[in-house]
Design an enzyme around this catalytic site. Structure first.
Site, short mmCIF file in Angstrom:
data_model
loop_
_atom_site.label_atom_id
_atom_site.label_comp_id
_atom_site.label_asym_id
_atom_site.label_seq_id
_atom_site.Cartn_x
_atom_site.Cartn_y
_atom_site.Cartn_z
CG HIS A 1 -1.99 -1.25 1.21
ND1 HIS A 1 -2.46 -1.57 2.47
CD2 HIS A 1 -2.44 -1.89 0.24
CE1 HIS A 1 -3.44 -2.59 2.12
NE2 HIS A 1 -3.25 -2.68 0.56
C1 LIG Z 1 -0.03 -7.33 -4.50
C2 LIG Z 1 -0.91 -6.41 -4.20
C3 LIG Z 1 -1.96 -6.57 -3.40
C4 LIG Z 1 -2.87 -5.73 -3.12
N1 LIG Z 1 -4.11 -5.91 -2.46
C5 LIG Z 1 -5.07 -5.07 -2.25
C6 LIG Z 1 -6.38 -5.36 -1.83
O1 LIG Z 1 -6.63 -6.57 -1.59
N2 LIG Z 1 -7.32 -4.31 -1.59
C7 LIG Z 1 -6.93 -2.92 -1.79
O2 LIG Z 1 -7.88 -2.28 -1.35
N3 LIG Z 1 -5.66 -2.76 -2.19
C8 LIG Z 1 -4.88 -3.67 -2.40
N4 LIG Z 1 -3.69 -3.25 -3.04
C9 LIG Z 1 -3.38 -1.91 -3.30
C10 LIG Z 1 -4.02 -1.29 -4.66
O3 LIG Z 1 -4.12 -2.11 -5.46
C11 LIG Z 1 -3.06 -0.02 -4.89
O4 LIG Z 1 -3.03 0.80 -3.85
C12 LIG Z 1 -3.22 0.64 -5.81
O5 LIG Z 1 -3.60 -0.52 -7.18
C13 LIG Z 1 -2.71 1.81 -6.70
O6 LIG Z 1 -3.23 2.60 -7.64
P1 LIG Z 1 -2.43 3.38 -8.41
O7 LIG Z 1 -3.45 4.13 -9.52
O8 LIG Z 1 -1.71 4.57 -7.43
O9 LIG Z 1 -1.41 2.58 -9.10
P2 LIG Z 1 -1.18 1.20 -9.81
O10 LIG Z 1 -2.58 0.62 -9.79
O11 LIG Z 1 -0.11 0.68 -9.45
O12 LIG Z 1 -1.25 1.71 -11.41
C14 LIG Z 1 -0.12 2.25 -12.14
C15 LIG Z 1 0.02 1.84 -13.46
O13 LIG Z 1 1.07 2.69 -13.99
C16 LIG Z 1 2.01 1.94 -14.96
N5 LIG Z 1 3.22 2.56 -15.17
C17 LIG Z 1 3.99 3.12 -14.19
N6 LIG Z 1 5.20 3.65 -14.64
C18 LIG Z 1 4.85 3.80 -16.10
C19 LIG Z 1 5.41 4.43 -17.10
N7 LIG Z 1 6.52 5.01 -16.87
N8 LIG Z 1 4.93 4.37 -18.40
C20 LIG Z 1 3.45 3.94 -18.34
N9 LIG Z 1 3.12 3.33 -17.57
C21 LIG Z 1 3.59 3.25 -16.25
C22 LIG Z 1 1.82 0.68 -14.16
O14 LIG Z 1 2.59 -0.31 -15.05
C23 LIG Z 1 0.79 0.41 -13.73
O15 LIG Z 1 -0.14 -0.25 -14.45
C24 LIG Z 1 -2.65 -4.52 -3.37
C25 LIG Z 1 -1.51 -4.00 -4.25
C26 LIG Z 1 -0.70 -4.97 -4.69
C27 LIG Z 1 0.54 -4.48 -5.34
#
Ligand SMILES: Cc1cc2nc3c(=O)[nH]c(=O)nc-3n(C[C@H](O)[C@H](O)[C@H](O)COP(=O)(O)OP(=O)(O)OC[C@H]3O[C@@H](n4cnc5c(N)ncnc54)[C@H](O)[C@@H]3O)c2cc1C
Length: 529
Positions: free
Chosen positions: A467
């Site tokens: 997280h």
């Molecule tokens: C293993 C795991 C289990 C989890 N379990 C839970 C759960 O059960 N319940 C819950 O509520 N939360 C859970 N979480 C947390 C939740 O999924 C994350 O907090 C959330 O996905 C974050 O969202 P975000 O949009 O910030 O980033 P992300 O979802 O990580 O999205 C970022 C995206 O940007 C892309 N990216 C990065 N750099 C670049 C670049 N240079 N160019 C183009 N694309 C790029 C990445 O590939 C990714 O697809 C979990 C997370 C993980 C990793």
């Protein structure tokens, strides 16, 4: 760059939990041209369709992950901790545990209290309702008809049911169907709600928001496209440079990158997640001047808060064998990694004035690296850790993963809180409700006999609850990066919208909050243009 196909109204960097929501909402208007750039592949890997807990670990492979780890953690005996982060359409949403829980109302009220207008619980509740199609029906707190199906757990294991009874024996509230995403979240035990479709599929933001929009002519999705830099002219972000053909597997590139550019007439939205969004800003000359200089990068905007203020939830594991007399034919392997929701406080006096600092995850399964024998797992978490870390550049090479230091347990109180959470969890496992299940304690076992042992066990074996957040925090102080409209301070045409913008981490799993950020960001972008 002259090719018209490279010009869009909006370019969204990162198709993860937040970015997919924004791309989908903006492109609902057919006259708005949207480009979504995602470093990973489409969500086509067969493992994504599997939902059993035992299959979840197959998803965390280098083909779908960034291969990050922390630097040696100074307060954890210099152990490097692995950090799973999705690199696939849907990002974390495509490989997370599907536990669906909103942040505590006091967390959002605190964001607003810090000057972030529009982010109080009252302000964000409509977005939590808008995103969901809750199987329990509509109410003042719950929504129906939204893109993300929220289901109740259908197949609780005997361990999950014992946990609910055990917490009640200790005087906590709760019932298996209690709705912890409604009026009151803390002090109650209930079965987990998850983002799961009616037919049992993972309702990721890719599936819920992007798949239904794939036919829109005004939405272009480029996968395997890794953004290396934001192009800035004067005080305006105008486009991005990105690489294809990287052949990235985890942290290793196996291809020869080919570069392209895309331009945004209106805005660029950075949604690359809490580790990669700060990295992209820094590579583009936005960050702490001294740090950028140390990597030979000219500073265009001196924002020392970029990559600072990194926060996370810290967990440790407990695992128990089933009692030899346990009827194994009645022990179903759960369909979700934590079958119950339980949030409470590590010490008296916090109730009512702060959100819970302890969350405990419970599952009627054994992690394969702990034992091949059947049993159950309890994962206590500190969900209000005060130690703050950082994301920095490893080098000016855009394909190097960033340097991440979480500083887990820098604050002694964080370790004390997790020790309290372990003791509470042990008390629950020792209730009558567990009498037919409880066998030998495998971990921490002898490593957790005294508080001192337990602290050492946690320093060595604690890990992220996946997280990370807050590394481009929203606010007005000198370390904040975006304002409450999510616009990067000092620039035009650039917003950040992902887990990195939280000023303080919310007190439970982040996915629902990230979707809320995406829904609210899309609304603000449309209002402002
Ligand atoms: C293993 C795991 C289990 C989890 N379990 C839970 C759960 O059960 N319940 C819950 O509520 N939360 C859970 N979480 C947390 C939740 O999924 C994350 O907090 C959330 O996905 C974050 O969202 P975000 O949009 O910030 O980033 P992300 O979802 O990580 O999205 C970022 C995206 O940007 C892309 N990216 C990065 N750099 C670049 C670049 N240079 N160019 C183009 N694309 C790029 C990445 O590939 C990714 O697809 C979990 C997370 C993980 C990793």
């Amino acid at each position: 760059m002259t090719s018209s196909e490279q010009h869009f109204d909006y370019v969204i960097v990162g198709g993860g939990a937040t970015g997919c929501v924004i791309a989908s909402r903006l492109s609902e208007n057919p006259s708005i041209k949207v480009l979504l750039l995602e470093a990973g592949d489409m969500d086509i890997d067969p493992a994504i369709k599997e939902t059993a807990v035992t299959k979840l670990f197959d998803l965390w492979k280098p083909e779908l992950n960034w291969g990050l780890e922390t630097e040696p953690e100074p307060y954890c005996n210099n152990v490097r901790k692995p950090l799973i982060q999705g690199r696939v359409l849907g990002g974390g949403s495509t490989l997370n545990g599907r536990i669906f829980i909103r942040g505590h109302r006091l967390d959002f009220d605190n964001w607003a209290h810090l000057g972030n207008e529009g982010w109080s619980y009252k302000d964000v509740l409509p977005y939590f309702k808008k995103m969901e199609d809750f199987e329990g029906g509509p109410s003042e707190f719950r929504g129906v008809g939204g893109p993300v199906r929220i289901s109740k757990l259908k197949d609780p294991s005997p361990t999950a049911l014992a946990w609910i009874e055990g917490t009640k024996e200790l005087g906590f509230g709760g019932e298996r169907d209690y709705d912890y995403n409604a009026e009151k979240q803390d002090g109650t035990s209930a079965l987990t709600q998850s983002n799961t479709t009616i037919d049992g599929k993972r309702a990721s933001t890719a599936l819920a928001y992007i798949h239904p929009a794939l036919g829109r002519p005004n939405l272009t999705i480029r996968t395997n496209a890794e953004v290396t830099k934001i192009i800035i002219e004067g005080d305006k972000a105008v486009g991005v440079e990105y690489a294809t053909n990287t052949g990235r597997v985890g942290s290793t590139l196996k291809g020869t990158p080919t570069y392209a550019k895309a331009f945004a007439d209106a805005e660029i939205i950075l949604s690359a997640g809490p580790y990669q969004s700060p990295k992209i800003l820094m590579l583009s000359g936005i960050g702490d001047e001294d740090h950028l200089k140390s990597h030979g990068i000219s500073t265009l905007f001196n924002l020392p808060g970029v990559g600072a203020n990194l926060q996370d939830h810290i967990v440790g594991r407990m695992a128990f064998k089933f009692k030899p007399s346990t009827d194994l034919s009645k022990q179903n392997i759960p369909s979700i990694i934590s079958e119950t929701s339980f949030l409470t406080y590590s010490r008296p006096g916090l109730e009512g004035s702060a959100s819970p600092d302890v969350q405990v995850f419970v599952g009627g399964f054994m992690f394969p690296d702990v034992s091949p024998e059947p049993g159950f797992t309890i994962v206590p978490a500190n969900v209000q850790a005060q130690g703050v870390g950082s994301v920095k550049l490893r080098s000016s090479n855009p394909f190097d993963n960033p340097l991440v230091l979480h500083n887990y347990f820098k604050c002694d109180r964080d370790l004390e809180t997790l020790v309290s959470a372990f003791k509470l969890a042990k008390d629950v496992v020792n209730t009558k409700a567990f009498d037919d299940l409880r066998g030998d304690e495998l971990i921490p076992g002898p490593e957790g006999k005294t508080d001192k042992d337990l602290k050492e066990y946690l320093r060595n074996r604690c890990f992220t609850n996946w997280h990370p957040a807050c590394s481009n925090k929203m606010g007005y102080d000198s370390m904040s990066v975006v304002d409450p409209r999510l616009k990067v301070h000092g620039l035009r045409g650039l917003r950040v919208a992902d887990a990195s913008i939280m000023p303080f981490i919310v007190n439970c799993n982040l996915h629902a909050t990230c979707i809320m950020i995406g829904e609210k960001a899309a609304d603000m972008i449309l209002q402002d243009n």
